[in-house]
Motif scaffolding. Sequence first.
Motif, short mmCIF file in Angstrom:
data_model
loop_
_atom_site.label_atom_id
_atom_site.label_comp_id
_atom_site.label_asym_id
_atom_site.label_seq_id
_atom_site.Cartn_x
_atom_site.Cartn_y
_atom_site.Cartn_z
N SER A 191 5.74 46.68 80.38
CA SER A 191 5.07 46.42 81.81
C SER A 191 4.08 45.08 81.28
O SER A 191 3.42 44.46 82.07
CB SER A 191 4.30 47.79 82.06
OG SER A 191 3.58 48.27 81.09
N ASP A 237 4.82 51.73 73.39
CA ASP A 237 5.21 53.27 72.71
C ASP A 237 6.55 53.23 72.65
O ASP A 237 7.23 53.63 71.79
CB ASP A 237 4.85 54.64 73.21
CG ASP A 237 4.93 54.87 74.61
OD1 ASP A 237 4.72 53.59 75.52
OD2 ASP A 237 5.31 55.79 75.08
N GLY A 238 7.37 52.68 73.59
CA GLY A 238 8.85 52.58 73.51
C GLY A 238 9.21 51.40 72.53
O GLY A 238 10.16 51.71 71.75
N SER A 261 6.86 50.11 82.46
CA SER A 261 7.68 48.79 83.34
C SER A 261 8.92 49.34 84.28
O SER A 261 9.01 49.55 85.60
CB SER A 261 8.21 48.12 82.29
OG SER A 261 9.02 49.03 81.22
#
Length: 631
Positions: free
Chosen positions: A427, A478-479, A510
């Motif tokens: 995002s 974190d992804g 996102s």
Amino acid sequence: MTFETVRLTVAQATIRFLVNQYVERDGVEQRFFAGTFGIFGHGNVAGLGQALLQNELDPEPDGGAMPYYMPRNEQGQVNAAAAFATAKNRLQTMVCTSSIGPGALNMVTGAAVATTNRVPVLLLPSDQFATRNPDPVLQQVENAQTLDTTVNDAFRPVSVFFDRINRPEQLLPSLMQAMRALIDPADTGAVTLAMPQDVQAEAFDFPVEMFNKRVWHVRRDPLEKAALKRAVELIKASKKPLAIAGGGVIYSEASEELRAFAAATGIPVSDTQAGKGAINHDHPQAVGGVGSTGADSANYLADEADLIIGIGTRYSDFTTASHTQFKNPDVKFVNINVKAFDAVKNGGEMLVADAREALVDLTEALEGFQVSDEYAERIAKEKAAWDKVTHDCYHSGHGPLPSQLEVFGALNEMMGDDDVVINAAGSMPGDLQALWQAKTPVQYHVEYAFSTMGYEIPAAMGVKMALPESEVVAIVGDGTYQMLPMEIATIVQEGLKVIFVLLQNHGYASIGGLSESRGSQRFGTRYRMGGGRPHNQEGEFIPVDLAANAESWGLNVLRVKTIEEFREAFREAENADRATMIYIETDLMGPNPPSISWWDVPVSEVSRIESTQKAYVEHVERKKDQRHYLK
Ligand SMILES: Cc1ncc(C[n+]2csc(CCOP(=O)(O)OP(=O)(O)O)c2C)c(N)n1
Ligand SMILES: [Mg+2]
């Protein structure tokens, strides 16, 4: 005819050739390859590995050393090389070598990053034996239909030049074509030379002249007079022109000329992800990011513009809001681009030229032209309104968890003009394009052509190697962190002082938001026990401590909870003597900056789920704005 030769292996000849390649633009000359990243396996350990060792122990005559760096993942090394080349405005890059099979294929994604972003990287994946004697060799994929392909053929669609060196005689013409492509402003990207493992180690009498210093002139294509005349007529006839600055302006180092063009004509300048910073945000004509994740200031102007002047932009769907952003029925395009492929887009008047050359000519030819006072007032009003939105987003006091926009605000206010913020996926790029106020062309490094999760950490390595004096700050979701953290080990190993900001929101803000808006209820987008399935949306967080994980790689980690603590931690990170991560938990649910724009993501036409049915109705409605640009 006899000529002097030197007996070298193909790998040794490759390295000796590469250290002797230089580029020159605007009279400034430099070595083109700053070093080699490489991960060794049976495919390259004794070929290119031996050549690199020999180069370090006994540098090539004249050309000097080819420093070697040891990354952890082949995709990571190519991402780092692409980031390095971006930060060097494409005038210098890295070589990447890998073993065969999985090592080679790990570089394919990186190749696509380089090619989509139009930045040079030289990839030397090893390949199975040219002689085929021991086939099938370890890690060879056998194809029963032909012996003529290998897994490395997967590089073809993502490379601007691809070749396989099956015989030593092929090396010289191939290396020359590789250089031609790498330094070409219009054609650059990933260049792949597949190197069969036996051929790498094979000796041959190479002509000595092949290793002379060679200086490649990086050209600036001038603007044709006839094209200039047509563009000037279109601009003079326009009432509401809007320029879009893309990455080409930055690669061409045309910021000063862009500022002068805008100041002289009053034409507002918006920017793309790759072009942000080309014009300083506080320039009176700078109206911010354009398109799906742009600023409303630019997008309101884009909606009404009767002429779009695209400069060094490839018009991605984010820039055109999937062909819905430019709503004036008579809108025309003038496209300045080194690549005719891009200049032709949207039926534009094609100005195939270097951005700087074209801007100088245009500014001169437009002498006396000014946008109307009414339009100038409108520009100033939109700009001021968006500055206020930015300020409010940056200081919203969101709770209980802070919003990531406040983190960006703190960074934007604290980072220096020559410091670099890095991001690529999640995002964050959208929020950054809408809000980030870049003062210089180096400050904003968002890879949004391939938007590759896992780019940010290796990119921090590449950018810090390119700009050692700059503070390099990679914002990491974190992804993304869980996709490709391992280059942290290389960063620590090389003593590169970078700063990571890890935004922990336990999932995909996102794609979660996108999923919800398109009727798919955030399915599979949260890191929760049970896997974020429909009935598990609010399960326990997964007990993975990413901060502790980062510490285990050797990073200095600062855990903070509030924006005030974040600011203090950032100061501490700046003053630290080693790579530091600031770990902060932020709100998965946003908020995002307001936006009038749209992005085309198809919604299921039929469904048994009500949320999807509703989203489809809205999708059909928004799609009505989609159009061709053919004026
Ligand atoms: C390699 C790769 N796989 C998948 C995607 C699609 N994708 C875009 S953003 C995203 C989630 C990113 O998560 P995170 O890094 O936590 O950022 P957030 O969305 O929370 O801001 C995914 C899966 C991608 N861009 N790159
Ligand atoms: Mg996340």
